[in-house]
Write a protein that holds these residues in place. Structure first.
Motif, PDB file in Angstrom:
ATOM      1  N   ILE A 135      69.470  17.359 -17.362  1.00  0.00           N
ATOM      2  CA  ILE A 135      70.044  17.272 -16.015  1.00  0.00           C
ATOM      3  C   ILE A 135      69.469  16.077 -15.262  1.00  0.00           C
ATOM      4  O   ILE A 135      70.202  15.319 -14.619  1.00  0.00           O
ATOM      5  N   LEU A 136      68.161  15.891 -15.346  1.00  0.00           N
ATOM      6  CA  LEU A 136      67.538  14.763 -14.657  1.00  0.00           C
ATOM      7  C   LEU A 136      68.048  13.423 -15.190  1.00  0.00           C
ATOM      8  O   LEU A 136      68.103  12.435 -14.447  1.00  0.00           O
ATOM      9  N   SER A 137      68.420  13.377 -16.453  1.00  0.00           N
ATOM     10  CA  SER A 137      68.921  12.132 -17.034  1.00  0.00           C
ATOM     11  C   SER A 137      70.283  11.749 -16.477  1.00  0.00           C
ATOM     12  O   SER A 137      70.586  10.568 -16.327  1.00  0.00           O
ATOM     13  N   PRO A 168      69.187  10.754  -4.403  1.00  0.00           N
ATOM     14  CA  PRO A 168      67.967  11.022  -3.621  1.00  0.00           C
ATOM     15  C   PRO A 168      66.710  10.756  -4.429  1.00  0.00           C
ATOM     16  O   PRO A 168      66.741  10.756  -5.671  1.00  0.00           O
ATOM     17  N   PRO A 169      65.582  10.530  -3.761  1.00  0.00           N
ATOM     18  CA  PRO A 169      64.313  10.457  -4.483  1.00  0.00           C
ATOM     19  C   PRO A 169      64.032  11.794  -5.159  1.00  0.00           C
ATOM     20  O   PRO A 169      64.339  12.853  -4.612  1.00  0.00           O
ATOM     21  N   VAL A 170      63.461  11.729  -6.352  1.00  0.00           N
ATOM     22  CA  VAL A 170      63.198  12.924  -7.158  1.00  0.00           C
ATOM     23  C   VAL A 170      61.691  13.143  -7.272  1.00  0.00           C
ATOM     24  O   VAL A 170      60.936  12.221  -7.607  1.00  0.00           O
ATOM     25  N   TRP A 171      61.272  14.374  -6.996  1.00  0.00           N
ATOM     26  CA  TRP A 171      59.879  14.793  -7.167  1.00  0.00           C
ATOM     27  C   TRP A 171      59.853  15.863  -8.245  1.00  0.00           C
ATOM     28  O   TRP A 171      60.734  16.729  -8.290  1.00  0.00           O
ATOM     29  N   ILE A 172      58.851  15.791  -9.107  1.00  0.00           N
ATOM     30  CA  ILE A 172      58.748  16.729 -10.221  1.00  0.00           C
ATOM     31  C   ILE A 172      57.573  17.667  -9.997  1.00  0.00           C
ATOM     32  O   ILE A 172      56.447  17.241  -9.750  1.00  0.00           O
ATOM     33  N   GLY A 173      57.858  18.975 -10.084  1.00  0.00           N
ATOM     34  CA  GLY A 173      56.816  19.974  -9.970  1.00  0.00           C
ATOM     35  C   GLY A 173      56.395  20.479 -11.342  1.00  0.00           C
ATOM     36  O   GLY A 173      57.156  20.410 -12.313  1.00  0.00           O
ATOM     37  N   GLY A 174      55.166  20.992 -11.432  1.00  0.00           N
ATOM     38  CA  GLY A 174      54.687  21.563 -12.682  1.00  0.00           C
ATOM     39  C   GLY A 174      53.335  21.014 -13.076  1.00  0.00           C
ATOM     40  O   GLY A 174      52.973  19.897 -12.720  1.00  0.00           O
ATOM     41  N   ALA A 179      55.533  18.278 -17.760  1.00  0.00           N
ATOM     42  CA  ALA A 179      55.832  17.937 -16.367  1.00  0.00           C
ATOM     43  C   ALA A 179      55.300  16.551 -16.027  1.00  0.00           C
ATOM     44  O   ALA A 179      55.957  15.778 -15.319  1.00  0.00           O
ATOM     45  N   MET A 180      54.101  16.221 -16.518  1.00  0.00           N
ATOM     46  CA  MET A 180      53.539  14.895 -16.273  1.00  0.00           C
ATOM     47  C   MET A 180      54.433  13.813 -16.865  1.00  0.00           C
ATOM     48  O   MET A 180      54.704  12.772 -16.240  1.00  0.00           O
ATOM     49  N   CYS A 185      59.240   9.692 -16.393  1.00  0.00           N
ATOM     50  CA  CYS A 185      60.595   9.381 -16.862  1.00  0.00           C
ATOM     51  C   CYS A 185      61.631   9.448 -15.747  1.00  0.00           C
ATOM     52  O   CYS A 185      62.589   8.661 -15.739  1.00  0.00           O
ATOM     53  N   HIS A 186      61.455  10.389 -14.813  1.00  0.00           N
ATOM     54  CA  HIS A 186      62.544  10.678 -13.878  1.00  0.00           C
ATOM     55  C   HIS A 186      62.142  10.707 -12.407  1.00  0.00           C
ATOM     56  O   HIS A 186      63.019  10.717 -11.543  1.00  0.00           O
ATOM     57  N   GLY A 187      60.850  10.757 -12.097  1.00  0.00           N
ATOM     58  CA  GLY A 187      60.458  11.066 -10.733  1.00  0.00           C
ATOM     59  C   GLY A 187      59.827   9.928  -9.966  1.00  0.00           C
ATOM     60  O   GLY A 187      59.222   9.024 -10.536  1.00  0.00           O
ATOM     61  N   GLU A 188      59.968  10.016  -8.654  1.00  0.00           N
ATOM     62  CA  GLU A 188      59.223   9.138  -7.752  1.00  0.00           C
ATOM     63  C   GLU A 188      57.796   9.624  -7.594  1.00  0.00           C
ATOM     64  O   GLU A 188      56.873   8.832  -7.372  1.00  0.00           O
ATOM     65  N   GLY A 189      57.614  10.955  -7.717  1.00  0.00           N
ATOM     66  CA  GLY A 189      56.282  11.497  -7.529  1.00  0.00           C
ATOM     67  C   GLY A 189      56.132  12.862  -8.149  1.00  0.00           C
ATOM     68  O   GLY A 189      57.104  13.492  -8.585  1.00  0.00           O
ATOM     69  N   TRP A 190      54.878  13.316  -8.195  1.00  0.00           N
ATOM     70  CA  TRP A 190      54.522  14.643  -8.689  1.00  0.00           C
ATOM     71  C   TRP A 190      54.196  15.536  -7.504  1.00  0.00           C
ATOM     72  O   TRP A 190      53.509  15.126  -6.567  1.00  0.00           O
ATOM     73  N   LEU A 191      54.713  16.775  -7.544  1.00  0.00           N
ATOM     74  CA  LEU A 191      54.503  17.722  -6.455  1.00  0.00           C
ATOM     75  C   LEU A 191      53.765  18.935  -6.997  1.00  0.00           C
ATOM     76  O   LEU A 191      54.302  19.690  -7.820  1.00  0.00           O
ATOM     77  N   GLY A 192      52.510  19.113  -6.563  1.00  0.00           N
ATOM     78  CA  GLY A 192      51.680  20.188  -7.071  1.00  0.00           C
ATOM     79  C   GLY A 192      51.687  21.418  -6.181  1.00  0.00           C
ATOM     80  O   GLY A 192      51.978  21.356  -4.988  1.00  0.00           O
TER      81      GLY A 192
END
Length: 317
Positions: A135-137, A168-174, A179-180, A185-192
């Protein structure tokens, strides 16, 4: 650590979309307006199809927030994208972008703590990671109005979706290694979530190392913090926060105490500063309380002293 890495670029607050918070009163539109008036940069929602508490669907909640606000970003923290068909998800996000003036921030995670909701959606629990990656791709292209071919298990050709706005900007949680990798690959940032300043610093260093190895820019760092501010009764702040976390996550009180920032305004302000020093530039403050309006006011004062880029400083926050 340089000055740029300790500058907080966005301070957001979670909206009361769970029945475990704000005394079970949702009031999403009213509190989105209040958050904007206090001076926060963004408003956020959680996502579950079914959970141990009632939860409002996040696209619906952010649509209500969009209708009554003009400036705040509208953020998913995080959306369980794999619960949804990619084309319908892209249509929802692109429509929200079009109606809000491109204010969407898309946080994405894989979830998994409640298998029943995945079964209800007809999505095998073991496929949620691979589906999220697929989906992110394709999602940025679909949201921006381009056609796309969906791989298995969807096997579909999606035409251009209109209306549409910017991706939109994408943030990845996990917290997993996957997740890292997904962040890079897909995110502007990591959301913890449920992470200490030391934990943030360790993950930041790991992401910098991975980004350097892959010759990619280092991602931004964000964190969702459960908070409860009470100058009059700091001990009650801890008790109330633990009660909310138990209600929403079934978390024992002694465990909740490790994952909540609770106390006086000065104590909470110091804790927020520690996260900024660890490299967090996206703060999402999640009131673990029964009075969201009061918490927004107090949190605005707690965050007022954080280092901010000059162009982002606004009153009264």
């Amino acid at each position: 650590m340089d000055n740029e890495s300790t500058t907080v670029r966005d301070i957001g607050v979670m909206l009361p979309t769970s029945s475990a918070v704000n005394g079970g009163r949702y009031g999403v539109a009213e509190l989105a307006t209040h958050a904007e008036q206090v001076g926060f940069d963004s408003v956020w929602t959680v996502d579950h199809l079914a959970f141990q508490t009632g939860i409002v669907e996040p696209v619906v909640a952010l649509s209500a927030a969009a209708a009554v606000t003009e400036r705040v970003r509208l953020a998913f923290g995080v959306m369980l994208a794999a619960l949804r068909h990619p084309a319908l998800l892209a249509k929802q996000i692109s429509s929200l972008q079009a109606l809000s003036g491109d204010r969407v921030v898309l946080g994405v995670g894989v979830g998994g703590e409640n298998p029943a909701e995945w079964s209800a959606a007809g999505v095998p629990l073991c496929e949620r990671g691979s589906r999220t990656d697929d989906i992110l791709s394709v999602l940025p292209k679909l949201i921006a109005g381009g056609p796309a071919t969906l791989p298995a298990p969807w096997h579909a050709e999606v035409p251009s979706l209109s209306p549409h706005g910017a991706a939109p900007p994408v943030w990845i949680g996990g917290r997993s290694t996957a997740a890292m990798e997904r962040v890079l690959c897909h995110g502007e940032g990591w959301l913890g979530l449920f992470v200490s300043p030391d934990g943030v610093a360790r993950r930041r260093q790991r992401l910098i190392e991975l980004a350097t190895w892959l010759t990619r820019p280092a991602p931004r760092m964000g964190v969702v913090l459960f908070v409860n501010v009470n100058d009059f009764d700091p001990e009650f702040a801890e008790v109330e926060a633990a009660r909310v976390l138990h209600s929403q996550y079934g978390m024992p009180p002694e465990q909740a105490a490790r994952h909540v920032v609770a106390g006086t305004e000065d104590e909470v302000a110091d804790a927020l500063a520690a996260y900024a020093m660890a490299g967090v530039d996206q703060l999402v403050l999640f009131p673990a309380a029964t009075d969201y309006a009061a918490q927004y006011e107090r949190l605005g004062r707690c965050a007022a002293g954080l280092p901010r880029p000059a162009e982002l400083v606004r009153q009264p926050l």
